[in-house]
Every structure is written in C-alpha cells, then in structure tokens.
Design a protein around this motif. Sequence first.
Motif, PDB file in Angstrom:
ATOM      1  N   TRP A   1       0.828  -1.206   0.000  1.00 11.89           N
ATOM      2  CA  TRP A   1       0.000   0.000   0.000  1.00 11.89           C
ATOM      3  C   TRP A   1       0.860   1.254   0.000  1.00 11.89           C
ATOM      4  CZ3 TRP A   1      -1.766   3.156   4.510  1.00 11.89           C
ATOM      5  CH2 TRP A   1      -2.809   4.021   4.170  1.00 11.89           C
ATOM      6  N   LEU A   2       1.890   1.271   0.839  1.00 12.09           N
ATOM      7  CA  LEU A   2       2.825   2.401   0.909  1.00 12.09           C
ATOM      8  C   LEU A   2       4.241   1.883   0.731  1.00 12.09           C
ATOM      9  CD1 LEU A   2       1.461   4.289   4.065  1.00 12.09           C
ATOM     10  CD2 LEU A   2       0.985   4.828   1.667  1.00 12.09           C
ATOM     11  N   GLN A   3       4.980   2.521  -0.128  1.00 15.15           N
ATOM     12  CA  GLN A   3       6.378   2.156  -0.323  1.00 15.15           C
ATOM     13  C   GLN A   3       7.208   2.544   0.896  1.00 15.15           C
ATOM     14  OE1 GLN A   3       7.551   4.121  -3.961  1.00 15.15           O
ATOM     15  NE2 GLN A   3       6.764   2.460  -5.249  1.00 15.15           N
ATOM     16  N   GLY A   4       8.347   1.887   1.046  1.00 17.29           N
ATOM     17  CA  GLY A   4       9.286   2.197   2.116  1.00 17.29           C
ATOM     18  C   GLY A   4      10.595   2.713   1.568  1.00 17.29           C
ATOM     19  N   ASP A   5      11.687   2.282   2.189  1.00 21.77           N
ATOM     20  CA  ASP A   5      13.030   2.654   1.739  1.00 21.77           C
ATOM     21  C   ASP A   5      13.204   4.162   1.603  1.00 21.77           C
ATOM     22  OD1 ASP A   5      13.843  -0.070   1.582  1.00 21.77           O
ATOM     23  OD2 ASP A   5      12.809  -0.239  -0.344  1.00 21.77           O
TER      24      ASP A   5
ATOM     25  N   ARG B   1      10.605   7.241   5.859  1.00 18.62           N
ATOM     26  CA  ARG B   1      10.327   5.998   6.588  1.00 18.62           C
ATOM     27  C   ARG B   1      11.180   4.861   6.023  1.00 18.62           C
ATOM     28  NH1 ARG B   1       6.541   3.473   4.528  1.00 18.62           N
ATOM     29  NH2 ARG B   1       5.380   5.374   4.047  1.00 18.62           N
ATOM     30  N   TRP B   2      12.109   4.374   6.866  1.00 20.38           N
ATOM     31  CA  TRP B   2      12.963   3.248   6.516  1.00 20.38           C
ATOM     32  C   TRP B   2      12.580   1.977   7.264  1.00 20.38           C
ATOM     33  CZ3 TRP B   2      14.762   8.225   6.266  1.00 20.38           C
ATOM     34  CH2 TRP B   2      15.478   8.594   5.123  1.00 20.38           C
ATOM     35  N   THR B   3      11.782   2.119   8.300  1.00 19.89           N
ATOM     36  CA  THR B   3      11.294   0.978   9.061  1.00 19.89           C
ATOM     37  C   THR B   3       9.965   1.366   9.692  1.00 19.89           C
ATOM     38  OG1 THR B   3      11.863  -0.688  10.741  1.00 19.89           O
ATOM     39  CG2 THR B   3      12.476   1.592  11.227  1.00 19.89           C
ATOM     40  N   ALA B   4       9.190   0.375  10.127  1.00 16.96           N
ATOM     41  CA  ALA B   4       7.889   0.651  10.730  1.00 16.96           C
ATOM     42  C   ALA B   4       7.561  -0.431  11.740  1.00 16.96           C
ATOM     43  CB  ALA B   4       6.798   0.734   9.659  1.00 16.96           C
ATOM     44  N   ARG B   5       6.831  -0.044  12.775  1.00 12.08           N
ATOM     45  CA  ARG B   5       6.450  -0.994  13.819  1.00 12.08           C
ATOM     46  C   ARG B   5       4.921  -1.004  13.988  1.00 12.08           C
ATOM     47  NH1 ARG B   5      11.462  -1.565  12.970  1.00 12.08           N
ATOM     48  NH2 ARG B   5      12.797  -2.643  14.464  1.00 12.08           N
TER      49      ARG B   5
ATOM     50  N   GLY C   1       7.276   4.363  14.108  1.00  8.75           N
ATOM     51  CA  GLY C   1       8.518   4.128  13.382  1.00  8.75           C
ATOM     52  C   GLY C   1       9.579   3.330  14.085  1.00  8.75           C
ATOM     53  N   GLY C   2       9.318   2.829  15.311  1.00 10.81           N
ATOM     54  CA  GLY C   2      10.371   2.085  16.003  1.00 10.81           C
ATOM     55  C   GLY C   2      11.634   2.927  16.101  1.00 10.81           C
TER      56      GLY C   2
ATOM     57  N   GLY D   1      16.818  13.052  12.729  1.00 13.64           N
ATOM     58  CA  GLY D   1      16.023  14.088  12.081  1.00 13.64           C
ATOM     59  C   GLY D   1      14.843  13.550  11.306  1.00 13.64           C
ATOM     60  N   ALA D   2      14.798  12.229  11.079  1.00 17.90           N
ATOM     61  CA  ALA D   2      13.680  11.623  10.364  1.00 17.90           C
ATOM     62  C   ALA D   2      12.470  11.504  11.293  1.00 17.90           C
ATOM     63  CB  ALA D   2      14.072  10.252   9.832  1.00 17.90           C
ATOM     64  N   PRO D   3      11.272  11.357  10.735  1.00 18.67           N
ATOM     65  CA  PRO D   3      10.067  11.234  11.575  1.00 18.67           C
ATOM     66  C   PRO D   3      10.083   9.960  12.423  1.00 18.67           C
ATOM     67  CG  PRO D   3       9.497  11.799   9.299  1.00 18.67           C
ATOM     68  CD  PRO D   3      10.947  11.424   9.302  1.00 18.67           C
ATOM     69  N   ASP D   4       9.329  10.024  13.517  1.00 20.97           N
ATOM     70  CA  ASP D   4       9.117   8.862  14.381  1.00 20.97           C
ATOM     71  C   ASP D   4       7.743   8.245  14.181  1.00 20.97           C
ATOM     72  OD1 ASP D   4      11.598   8.879  16.044  1.00 20.97           O
ATOM     73  OD2 ASP D   4      10.845  10.853  16.627  1.00 20.97           O
ATOM     74  N   LEU D   5       6.836   8.991  13.539  1.00 20.90           N
ATOM     75  CA  LEU D   5       5.454   8.526  13.391  1.00 20.90           C
ATOM     76  C   LEU D   5       4.820   9.217  12.187  1.00 20.90           C
ATOM     77  CD1 LEU D   5       2.835   7.744  16.023  1.00 20.90           C
ATOM     78  CD2 LEU D   5       2.231   9.496  14.351  1.00 20.90           C
ATOM     79  N   TRP D   6       3.919   8.476  11.517  1.00 25.43           N
ATOM     80  CA  TRP D   6       3.221   9.006  10.346  1.00 25.43           C
ATOM     81  C   TRP D   6       1.725   8.762  10.487  1.00 25.43           C
ATOM     82  CZ3 TRP D   6       7.450   6.058  10.651  1.00 25.43           C
ATOM     83  CH2 TRP D   6       8.647   6.547  10.111  1.00 25.43           C
ATOM     84  N   VAL D   7       0.940   9.652   9.857  1.00 23.99           N
ATOM     85  CA  VAL D   7      -0.501   9.483   9.782  1.00 23.99           C
ATOM     86  C   VAL D   7      -0.913   9.622   8.318  1.00 23.99           C
ATOM     87  CG1 VAL D   7      -2.760  10.204  10.641  1.00 23.99           C
ATOM     88  CG2 VAL D   7      -0.722  10.580  12.057  1.00 23.99           C
TER      89      VAL D   7
END
Length: 320
Positions: free
Chosen positions: A80-84, A89-93, A107-108, A116-122
């Motif tokens: 549904w959503l790409q990563g990398d 977002r490079w990882t997700a929990r 984001g684990g 500096g990258a996000p910790d959580l997405w909506v």
Amino acid sequence: MSVRSLSATLALSAVLLGVGAPLASARTSTYELPGDPVASGGSKFEGIGHDVRTQRFYVSETTGGEIHRGSLRSAAATEWLQGDGTDGRWTARGVTVDSHGHVYVAGGPNGIDHPGAPDLWVYDRDGKLLAALPTGVPNAFLNDLVIGPDGAAYVTNSNAPQVFRVAEKHGRWTIRTWVDATATIPTQSGFNLGGIVLSPDRRALVVAQGNVGKLWRFDLRTGRVSTIDSGTADLVNADGLVQDGRTLWVVRNSSRVLTTLRLSQDGRTAQLVNATATDPQRVFTTAKLAQGRLLLVDSKFDEPVGLPPYQVVALTPPRR
C-alpha cells in the motif's frame, strides 16, 4: 496440506492449561503478504492495524518500512505504501486505525537510525500523508499504539517508560510526551514498553513491559501509573495486546504463547484464564481482533533472513 501448514494447525490447537488440553474450536487461515526476495535480504514484519469500517488490515514491514494492505475477503495483501525512505520511513512498527480511517504508523528506531527523520506518520484511507512527526525525544523507539476515548493516539516508547500522545486540531497534527513514568517504571535491558490497549471501562491504558513480564496501568485522567496485579501469570516476552471487553490476549513473541487474561473493569487486576501454545515455527509479534478472529503477524524475527511465505495467521482465540 503441507507439513508446515499441518504443523501450524496442530500447534495452534494446543492449550497449555497445565494438562495440555486441546483447543478443539480453533479455526485457522492465512493471508499472504508481499515481501522482498531472499536475494535482496528478505522481509520481516511487526505491526497490524484493522479498519472496522472497510474490513481492511494494514501490516508494517520492519525491513524497509513498507505498509501492506489486505482485505478479510482476499487471501493476499498488496503493498500500500512504499518504504526505503518514502516520507522519511525506513522501518515501521505498530499500526492502528481510528474511526475516521486515519492510519497511524509508529517508526520504532526510524529516528534513531536516521537522525532528524520522523518517528510517526498518519495517512488517510487513500494513502495521502497527513503528518510525519518527530518526537524530539532522544533515542525514542515508538512501538505500539491505541486510540483513546478522546480520539487521540497513545504510543509507547520501548527505550524509556514514556507514552506519547498524537492529536489533530484544526488540521494541525502534533505529538508530545503525555506521561514520563521514569520515577515509577524502571528501565531494564531489552524492549520495555510495547503493547498498549484500553481498560474495559476506557478510563486507563493497559501497557505491557515485555522484558520483565509486567503490565502497567496509565490513568487517562490523571496520568498516574501503577502496577497491574496479574497474579501468577507468566508474561515475559509480552508484545502485542488485544482487548475485547474484559478479555485481554497477550502475544508473547519468542515464548510462542498466546496468554488469555480476565481484566477487572478498571484494569487494575488481571487474572490468568489460559495460555495457548502457538506455532513453534513462527514468532508472532502482535494481533488485531477482526470479525471474531485474531489476525497475528508472523514476524520472521527468528530467521537471520526472513524467508517466504510471508503471512498473517487468523484463528479463533480462546476466551475461557
């Protein structure tokens, strides 16, 4: 039926009540997940969210941060959503879905590994990014989430005894430290706070500390934190929690056990009902209840390289 499928069916039907009584009513099926080829490093998974309105589920991939979406009516999920690096977002929990169809992704160690990258997405149901939020807290490992009665999302930190609160007001999304329980919950080696659900009366959060096998109660009005009396229940390696009324299922990942507890209405006590052995060839991390069945994520955490098939396993859970 393959040897692995037969093994899974037999293992999921064993209830550990001290005498190994069979769970005759168990019903299992699997949903296939996409993943990376073994030659590219394979895939591993952790979180799952369920949209009650659409009967879709969302599964997070730790190896890359992809989010996969499936339907209870289809045997296979799709990416549904790409990563990398998509949306940072490079990882997700942990994953959860609110009543508006907003999909929250924890984001684990994403912000640890990529400062500096996000910790959580909506995201909304269409996959549109609504928010990408850093906590601003050093070494934060955002693990699991639950939607509170106020409509906000509450998120655990596995590296410190903290719970964050994610909310939206007038189109602006924010994340803040809601409770820091450093004075009450000792931080131990390994993963600390993980699974999180509401108490039956919806006035508190029930939070697992898997490395020491404890449950904690966070009062939603006062923020006060106290130990939940779980009696003699062995809860070491408690990971995902699933609450349905006064029933609490505890997914104990590497212990390969699904423990069923009976919560008091206020969530201050939990009584052991039974412990069910899960498939010895799988490490389940968490689950969601959907149409009377638990959807459990086969993480592949026990494999140096996650090998297909990549699956979510569904079964009718024990209650008593």
